[in-house]
Design a protein around this motif. Structure first.
Motif, PDB file in Angstrom:
ATOM      1  N   TRP A 149     -12.497   2.797  -3.612  1.00  0.00           N
ATOM      2  CA  TRP A 149     -12.488   4.086  -2.912  1.00  0.00           C
ATOM      3  C   TRP A 149     -13.685   4.938  -3.330  1.00  0.00           C
ATOM      4  CZ3 TRP A 149     -12.268   8.669  -0.738  1.00  0.00           C
ATOM      5  CH2 TRP A 149     -11.977   9.843  -1.434  1.00  0.00           C
ATOM      6  N   PHE A 209      -0.209   4.215  -5.854  1.00  0.00           N
ATOM      7  CA  PHE A 209      -0.506   3.182  -6.864  1.00  0.00           C
ATOM      8  C   PHE A 209      -1.097   3.814  -8.127  1.00  0.00           C
ATOM      9  CE2 PHE A 209      -1.164   1.159  -2.682  1.00  0.00           C
ATOM     10  CZ  PHE A 209      -0.365   0.025  -2.796  1.00  0.00           C
ATOM     11  N   PHE A 227      -2.291   4.354   7.165  1.00  0.00           N
ATOM     12  CA  PHE A 227      -3.040   4.107   5.926  1.00  0.00           C
ATOM     13  C   PHE A 227      -3.890   2.845   6.070  1.00  0.00           C
ATOM     14  CE2 PHE A 227      -2.730   2.763   1.192  1.00  0.00           C
ATOM     15  CZ  PHE A 227      -3.975   3.311   0.927  1.00  0.00           C
TER      16      PHE A 227
HETATM   17  C1  HEM Z   1      -6.702   7.919  -9.552  1.00  0.00           C
HETATM   18  C2  HEM Z   1      -8.159  12.174  -7.818  1.00  0.00           C
HETATM   19  C3  HEM Z   1      -8.040  10.446  -3.325  1.00  0.00           C
HETATM   20  C4  HEM Z   1      -6.789   6.127  -5.077  1.00  0.00           C
HETATM   21  C5  HEM Z   1      -7.189   9.194  -9.456  1.00  0.00           C
HETATM   22  C6  HEM Z   1      -7.516  10.013 -10.580  1.00  0.00           C
HETATM   23  C7  HEM Z   1      -7.874  11.217 -10.101  1.00  0.00           C
HETATM   24  C8  HEM Z   1      -7.840  11.151  -8.670  1.00  0.00           C
HETATM   25  C9  HEM Z   1      -8.288  12.429 -10.904  1.00  0.00           C
HETATM   26  C10 HEM Z   1      -7.433   9.592 -12.020  1.00  0.00           C
HETATM   27  C11 HEM Z   1      -8.692   9.047 -12.643  1.00  0.00           C
HETATM   28  C12 HEM Z   1      -8.424   8.667 -14.070  1.00  0.00           C
HETATM   29  O1  HEM Z   1      -8.196   9.563 -14.872  1.00  0.00           O
HETATM   30  O2  HEM Z   1      -8.395   7.467 -14.363  1.00  0.00           O
HETATM   31  C13 HEM Z   1      -8.162  12.099  -6.442  1.00  0.00           C
HETATM   32  C14 HEM Z   1      -8.422  13.199  -5.556  1.00  0.00           C
HETATM   33  C15 HEM Z   1      -8.404  12.711  -4.290  1.00  0.00           C
HETATM   34  C16 HEM Z   1      -8.109  11.311  -4.397  1.00  0.00           C
HETATM   35  C17 HEM Z   1      -8.688  14.623  -5.989  1.00  0.00           C
HETATM   36  C18 HEM Z   1      -8.586  13.441  -2.995  1.00  0.00           C
HETATM   37  C19 HEM Z   1      -8.057  14.618  -2.744  1.00  0.00           C
HETATM   38  C20 HEM Z   1      -7.787   9.102  -3.426  1.00  0.00           C
HETATM   39  C21 HEM Z   1      -7.882   8.169  -2.349  1.00  0.00           C
HETATM   40  C22 HEM Z   1      -7.544   6.958  -2.843  1.00  0.00           C
HETATM   41  C23 HEM Z   1      -7.227   7.121  -4.238  1.00  0.00           C
HETATM   42  C24 HEM Z   1      -8.311   8.515  -0.927  1.00  0.00           C
HETATM   43  C25 HEM Z   1      -7.476   5.631  -2.136  1.00  0.00           C
HETATM   44  C26 HEM Z   1      -7.163   5.481  -0.884  1.00  0.00           C
HETATM   45  C27 HEM Z   1      -6.544   6.285  -6.419  1.00  0.00           C
HETATM   46  C28 HEM Z   1      -5.935   5.274  -7.250  1.00  0.00           C
HETATM   47  C29 HEM Z   1      -5.889   5.801  -8.537  1.00  0.00           C
HETATM   48  C30 HEM Z   1      -6.485   7.112  -8.469  1.00  0.00           C
HETATM   49  C31 HEM Z   1      -5.417   3.922  -6.796  1.00  0.00           C
HETATM   50  C32 HEM Z   1      -5.316   5.132  -9.771  1.00  0.00           C
HETATM   51  C33 HEM Z   1      -6.337   4.424 -10.592  1.00  0.00           C
HETATM   52  C34 HEM Z   1      -5.760   3.750 -11.807  1.00  0.00           C
HETATM   53  O3  HEM Z   1      -4.552   3.494 -11.838  1.00  0.00           O
HETATM   54  O4  HEM Z   1      -6.537   3.460 -12.731  1.00  0.00           O
HETATM   55  N1  HEM Z   1      -7.413   9.890  -8.301  1.00  0.00           N
HETATM   56  N2  HEM Z   1      -7.980  10.975  -5.696  1.00  0.00           N
HETATM   57  N3  HEM Z   1      -7.416   8.430  -4.566  1.00  0.00           N
HETATM   58  N4  HEM Z   1      -6.845   7.380  -7.172  1.00  0.00           N
HETATM   59 FE1  HEM Z   1      -7.333   9.207  -6.426  1.00  0.00          FE
END
Ligand code: HEM
Length: 719
Positions: free
Chosen positions: A91, A263, A398
């Motif tokens: 992403w 996830f 999605f």
């Molecule tokens: C994890 C923010 C949109 C998929 C995270 C993390 C943050 C975040 C802060 C944690 C990073 C860390 O500390 O390791 C956001 C914000 C978004 C957004 C502010 C938009 C408003 C998305 C989108 C996707 C996504 C569009 C995919 C379609 C994920 C996944 C994780 C994650 C799968 C988990 C990663 C892990 O388990 O290591 N996101 N995200 N996010 N994000 Fe987002």
């Protein structure tokens, strides 16, 4: 995390104070010297399409699935599966795309290089890519990093039970950082407000174009709320603005956020200050990795990333379309601080039901501030409530939004490779009908060419029309170009730059109708006729300048797009504010006209030597700096460089008038796009070549070569 200095300045390998430090305002041409074959270790004859087609695709997928659950001690998999971690990498790779200039995105594998490899928001994704190295090594150059980074998240999702609608390979790697992308003017990561002109009025400020992230160093919005203020309502404004910059509507935006955060987890076991240098600044023994946390074990349960510590669902490595939305709506949320000191929401009412990444300890459901926007913004509320009742509808939305995210900088479907390309077409792909099976032969081409010239359309306008049809192409997302003849459709035909060309398009359309009616050969498209008009005109201009044998190549097979297959808003992004090749438009406070010319040239993959020869396009049409309109001569350069002229700028500095130094009489006018070839030392050096005694022949030769290149930039169907 700010623009800084090095402890020692190397006297070797380009060290010391450089031209760009002395004269930061000089026009930089290095964006035209990128991605040449010389920097590509795979060499001149490497063909990624052929290489990818040799790949055992099923075997790659099988290996990826096995790797997902093969937890490594040096970076253990949360909940025993790297799927969510890879999804975030995917992403973040694709998510830098912005629709306005088509730059960013995952198509060039740029996450491997600075600045993206070291952006704060990409924290720890260096480890995700490193975990994939065994697969990259096994399949070598048949699988690019660009494809692998995107495929890993897609396969990760499938292995966790999500039904994707497919995947296409076909992204050749690049080997250096893309210097043509404007990532922002901040001099320090995460400096709020700079790209909003200093405004703190979150609800009424507008993000600088063409950017799509609220601040330098984030992919989109601040997860803790605008400027770190934990207000979900305000966060919705930022989310809507940034995601629409990427060409995503409300439904697609909600689908992506709710789908993605079904996830995995976020990482904030301790404050982010415990993190070491970013990859680009790390020392040699870190072998390219950065962010070496000193907290606890530094990984697994102790991992520090964003500083937020959220686990969204009960089973973070299994797809369940009701898990995220159910938690969002069925809990009461209280604002709390994470162990890392960041704002987040906790379901105060809920029991300890969510898992820890490496232990049996249970936690309360948690959410990001930005996630809570999905139940506070009136439009997002409607969507999330509907999908809470209709999980299948959410799942489909999605799947489509995710596919669009990963593929929208790939250009036409003819670039898609592999066995999993969906049959369905989408309007964001600028769809084209299938080409005619039979192509025009040389005699038929000659016959149509003769008919075009018989129509007595102005030669300069024929070239300009072909040029204007083709130069919408942008290499950043491989969109635009002459194929499809969208110059004859809305919105392109109403762009001011095309106003004077509509008549030419109409005349060519009549020539083409008559030709097709006469049954001389296979039915020819308007797109082919427009390009052939340019070809015929360039040949005539060369002949009239005394080069009787000049032949401009022509590759038939273009098709005409349908109006219904044309997304007006999306195509409008291809309109360029200034196009020096056609003497159209001018720069603004942020970018001078000549910088826009160079940017446009970068999108057309032109190199500095080819640039001046193409300015003749406009000279031939408008008679600028030449008295021999309609002929392909080098007098444009002779006149431009002639020291008998004294140049004076107009009041706004856009137009220049040349007076004869002796007589004082007015001789020529020129724009900034012309004058830069007289004033910039490297461009003047090239202009001198064309103005020289042997310059005329070289000009004709190079012009024909580059004209042909530009006409065919979008012909992935024949490459
Ligand atoms: C994890 C923010 C949109 C998929 C995270 C993390 C943050 C975040 C802060 C944690 C990073 C860390 O500390 O390791 C956001 C914000 C978004 C957004 C502010 C938009 C408003 C998305 C989108 C996707 C996504 C569009 C995919 C379609 C994920 C996944 C994780 C994650 C799968 C988990 C990663 C892990 O388990 O290591 N996101 N995200 N996010 N994000 Fe987002």
């Amino acid at each position: 995390d700010a623009i800084g200095t090095c402890p020692t300045v190397s006297k070797f390998a380009g060290g010391g104070t450089r031209n760009e430090n002395w004269w930061p305002c000089s026009l930089r041409l290095d964006v035209l010297r990128q991605f040449t074959k010389e920097v590509d270790p795979l060499g001149d004859d490497f063909d990624y399409k052929a290489a990818f087609n040799k790949l055992d695709y099923a075997a790659v997928k099988k290996d990826l699935v096995a790797l997902l659950t093969d937890s490594q001690d040096w970076w253990p998999a949360d909940f025993g599966n790297y799927g969510p971690f890879f999804m975030r990498m995917t992403w973040h790779s694709a998510g830098t795309y912005r629709a306005m200039d088509g730059r960013g995105g995952g198509g060039m594998g740029q996450q491997r290089f600075a600045p993206l490899n070291s952006w704060p928001d990409n924290v720890n994704l260096d480890k995700a890519r490193r975990l994939l190295e065994p697969i990259k090594r096994k399949y070598g150059s048949n699988l690019s990093w660009a494809d692998l980074i995107l495929m890993a998240g897609n396969v990760g999702m499938e292995s966790m039970g999500f039904p994707t609608i497919g995947f296409a390979g076909g992204r050749p790697d690049t080997w250096q950082s893309d210097e043509s992308v404007y990532w922002g003017g901040e001099t320090k990561w995460l400096t709020n407000d700079v790209r909003y002109g200093g405004s703190k009025d979150v609800l009424n400020r507008t993000l600088e174009e063409p950017l799509a992230a609220v601040v330098l160093g984030l992919i989109y919005v601040n997860p803790e709320g605008p400027d770190g203020k934990p207000d979900p309502m305000d966060s919705a404004k930022d989310i809507r603005e940034t995601f629409s910059r990427m060409g995503m509507n409300d439904e697609e935006t909600v689908a992506l956020i709710a789908g993605g955060h079904s996830f995995g987890k976020t990482h904030g076991a301790a404050p982010g200050g415990d993190l070491g240098p970013v990859p680009e600044a790390a020392s040699l023994e870190q072998v390219g990795l950065g962010w070496k946390s000193t907290f606890g074990t530094g990984s697994g349960e102790d991992a520090v990333g964003s500083g937020i510590e959220v686990v969204w669902t009960k089973d973070p490595v299994k797809w369940n379309p009701s898990a995220f939305l159910g938690s969002l709506w069925n809990n009461e949320w209280t604002l709390v601080k994470s162990p890392g000191g960041a704002w987040q929401f906790e379901a105060s009412n809920a029991t300890l039901s969510h898992p820890s990444p490496q232990s049996d300890k249970k936690r309360k459901p948690t959410m990001l501030v930005s996630d809570i926007s999905l139940r506070t913004d009136p439009e997002y509320i409607k969507i999330t409530k509907r999908w809470l009742e209709n999980p299948k509808e959410f799942e489909d939305a999605f799947a489509k939004a995710w596919f669009k995210l990963l593929h929208r900088d790939m250009g036409p479907k003819s670039r898609y490779l592999g066995p999993e390309v969906p049959k369905e077409s989408f309007i964001w792909q600028d769809p084209l009908p299938a080409p005619e099976a039979e192509k025009m032969n040389d005699d038929q081409v000659a016959s149509l060419k003769a008919k075009i010239l018989e129509a007595k359309i102005d030669v300069g306008k024929l070239v300009a029309t072909a040029w204007s049809a083709a130069d919408t192409y942008r290499n950043s997302d491989k969109r635009g170009g002459a194929n499809g003849a969208r110059i004859a459709l809305e919105p392109q035909k109403s762009w001011p730059i095309n106003a004077q060309l509509n008549d030419v398009v109409k005349s060519l359309s009549t020539v083409r109708d008559n030709y097709n009616k006469a049954g001389i050969g296979p039915q020819v498209s308007l797109a082919d006729t427009i390009v052939l008009g340019g070809v015929a005109a360039v040949e005539k201009a060369a002949h009239d300048a005394g080069f009787k044998d000049v032949k401009v190549p022509f590759t038939p097979g273009r098709v005409d797009a349908k109006q219904d297959d044309t997304d007006i808003e999306n195509v409008n992004h291809l309109e360029y504010p200034a196009d020096g090749f056609l003497q159209y438009g001018k720069g603004n406070k942020a970018s001078k006209t000549e910088a826009m010319l160079v940017d446009k040239a970068a999108q057309l993959t032109l190199t500095p030597p080819s640039l001046p020869s193409l300015l003749v396009v406009c000279a031939r049409w408008t008679g600028i700096l030449t008295s021999k309109a309609g002929q392909l001569t080098n007098d444009y350069f002779v006149n431009l460089l002639d020291m008998a002229n004294t140049w004076t700028p107009s009041q706004d500095g856009e137009l220049y008038t040349a007076k004869d130094a002796k007589s004082g009489s007015e001789k020529f006018t020129a724009s900034r796009s012309d004058m830069i070839f007289a004033s910039h030392p490297e461009l003047r050096a090239i202009a001198e070549v064309y103005s020289g005694a042997d310059g005329q022949e070289r000009l004709v030769k190079n012009f024909v070569k580059v004209f042909d290149k530009v006409m065919n930039l979008d012909r992935f169907d024949v490459r």
